[in-house]
Design a protein around this motif. Structure first.
Motif, PDB file in Angstrom:
ATOM      1  N   GLY A  91      -8.696  -0.607  -7.080  1.00 31.80           N
ATOM      2  CA  GLY A  91      -8.455   0.821  -7.273  1.00 31.80           C
ATOM      3  C   GLY A  91      -9.700   1.548  -7.758  1.00 31.80           C
ATOM      4  O   GLY A  91     -10.024   2.635  -7.284  1.00 31.80           O
ATOM      5  N   ALA A 148      -6.161   6.061  -9.262  1.00 32.48           N
ATOM      6  CA  ALA A 148      -6.664   4.970  -8.417  1.00 32.48           C
ATOM      7  C   ALA A 148      -6.322   3.613  -9.026  1.00 32.48           C
ATOM      8  O   ALA A 148      -5.954   2.673  -8.318  1.00 32.48           O
ATOM      9  N   GLY A 193      -2.842   4.890   2.173  1.00 35.14           N
ATOM     10  CA  GLY A 193      -2.406   3.834   1.257  1.00 35.14           C
ATOM     11  C   GLY A 193      -2.015   2.572   1.997  1.00 35.14           C
ATOM     12  O   GLY A 193      -2.321   1.457   1.569  1.00 35.14           O
ATOM     13  N   GLY A 224       0.809  -1.216   0.000  1.00 37.94           N
ATOM     14  CA  GLY A 224       0.000   0.000   0.000  1.00 37.94           C
ATOM     15  C   GLY A 224       0.839   1.261   0.000  1.00 37.94           C
ATOM     16  O   GLY A 224       0.514   2.249  -0.676  1.00 37.94           O
ATOM     17  N   TYR A 261      -2.736   3.037  -8.315  1.00 37.79           N
ATOM     18  CA  TYR A 261      -2.567   2.590  -6.928  1.00 37.79           C
ATOM     19  C   TYR A 261      -2.882   1.096  -6.800  1.00 37.79           C
ATOM     20  O   TYR A 261      -2.087   0.330  -6.235  1.00 37.79           O
ATOM     21  N   HIS A 275      -1.566  10.672   3.084  1.00 34.79           N
ATOM     22  CA  HIS A 275      -1.848   9.833   1.912  1.00 34.79           C
ATOM     23  C   HIS A 275      -1.135   8.486   2.019  1.00 34.79           C
ATOM     24  O   HIS A 275      -1.713   7.442   1.698  1.00 34.79           O
ATOM     25  N   THR A 297      -0.042  -1.716  -5.956  1.00 39.46           N
ATOM     26  CA  THR A 297      -0.259  -2.474  -4.722  1.00 39.46           C
ATOM     27  C   THR A 297      -0.285  -3.968  -5.028  1.00 39.46           C
ATOM     28  O   THR A 297       0.355  -4.758  -4.335  1.00 39.46           O
ATOM     29  N   GLN A 321       1.378   6.769  -6.676  1.00 38.53           N
ATOM     30  CA  GLN A 321       0.175   7.559  -6.949  1.00 38.53           C
ATOM     31  C   GLN A 321       0.427   9.048  -6.705  1.00 38.53           C
ATOM     32  O   GLN A 321      -0.018   9.888  -7.489  1.00 38.53           O
ATOM     33  N   GLY A 332       2.188   1.698  -3.515  1.00 38.99           N
ATOM     34  CA  GLY A 332       1.121   2.215  -4.376  1.00 38.99           C
ATOM     35  C   GLY A 332       0.861   3.695  -4.128  1.00 38.99           C
ATOM     36  O   GLY A 332       0.693   4.473  -5.071  1.00 38.99           O
ATOM     37  N   ALA A 333       0.856   4.102  -2.852  1.00 40.09           N
ATOM     38  CA  ALA A 333       0.588   5.502  -2.502  1.00 40.09           C
ATOM     39  C   ALA A 333       1.695   6.425  -3.003  1.00 40.09           C
ATOM     40  O   ALA A 333       1.416   7.520  -3.506  1.00 40.09           O
TER      41      ALA A 333
END
Length: 153
Positions: free
Chosen positions: A99, A133, A72, A18, A136, A68, A140, A25, A21-22
């Motif tokens: 997402g 999204a 995430g 996560g 992300y 954020h 992830t 993003q 991914g964050a």
């Protein structure tokens, strides 16, 4: 390996996935904002969740980025446990779907509760946020897959 250890590994792997991914993003959001594709970046949404008001400046941006990344992390852990319940098959498709669902839920609730930056989103920024999204969810899923291949989850 006992069950408690497996669960802890899943928790850590989901959190790391996560976070990855964050971070990607946030980078995507900064690029799209710099290119004029959108007028909102992902850390701005996170700022509003913590401070309600979209403050400007470096310190506010740091708060937004930390917020954020924490969000995430939480959604990464949830994704990891959802995968544990289902399976790792079609992981990328699940990540993309995850997402997309997060996009709908988070923007929907932000609109319902009339949070600043969430209401009155024009179509172009809404679509840009949707792609963010998807990014992300994809990152992830890819990170979780990588961690699953390197450890016993």
């Amino acid at each position: 390996m006992e069950r408690g250890t497996i669960m802890k590994d899943r928790l850590i792997a989901g959190g790391l996935a996560g976070i990855a991914g964050a971070i990607i993003q946030i980078t995507y959001g900064i690029i799209t904002e710099a290119l004029g594709i959108t007028d909102r970046s992902f850390d701005e949404f996170a700022k509003v969740l913590i401070m309600f008001k979209p403050y400007k400046g470096l310190l506010a941006s740091v708060v937004g980025a930390i917020s954020h990344i924490c969000i995430g992390l939480v959604f990464g852990v949830i994704f990891a446990y959802l995968i544990l319940i289902t399976s790792s098959r079609f992981l990328m498709i699940k990540g993309i779907g995850y997402g997309a669902v997060l996009w709908m839920l988070l923007l929907g609730f932000g609109t319902i509760f009339e949070l600043p930056d969430f209401k009155d989103i024009p179509p172009q920024p809404a679509l840009s946020i949707f792609f963010g999204a998807i990014i992300y969810g994809s990152i992830t899923a890819l990170t979780l897959k990588y961690l699953e291949s390197r450890t016993k989850l």
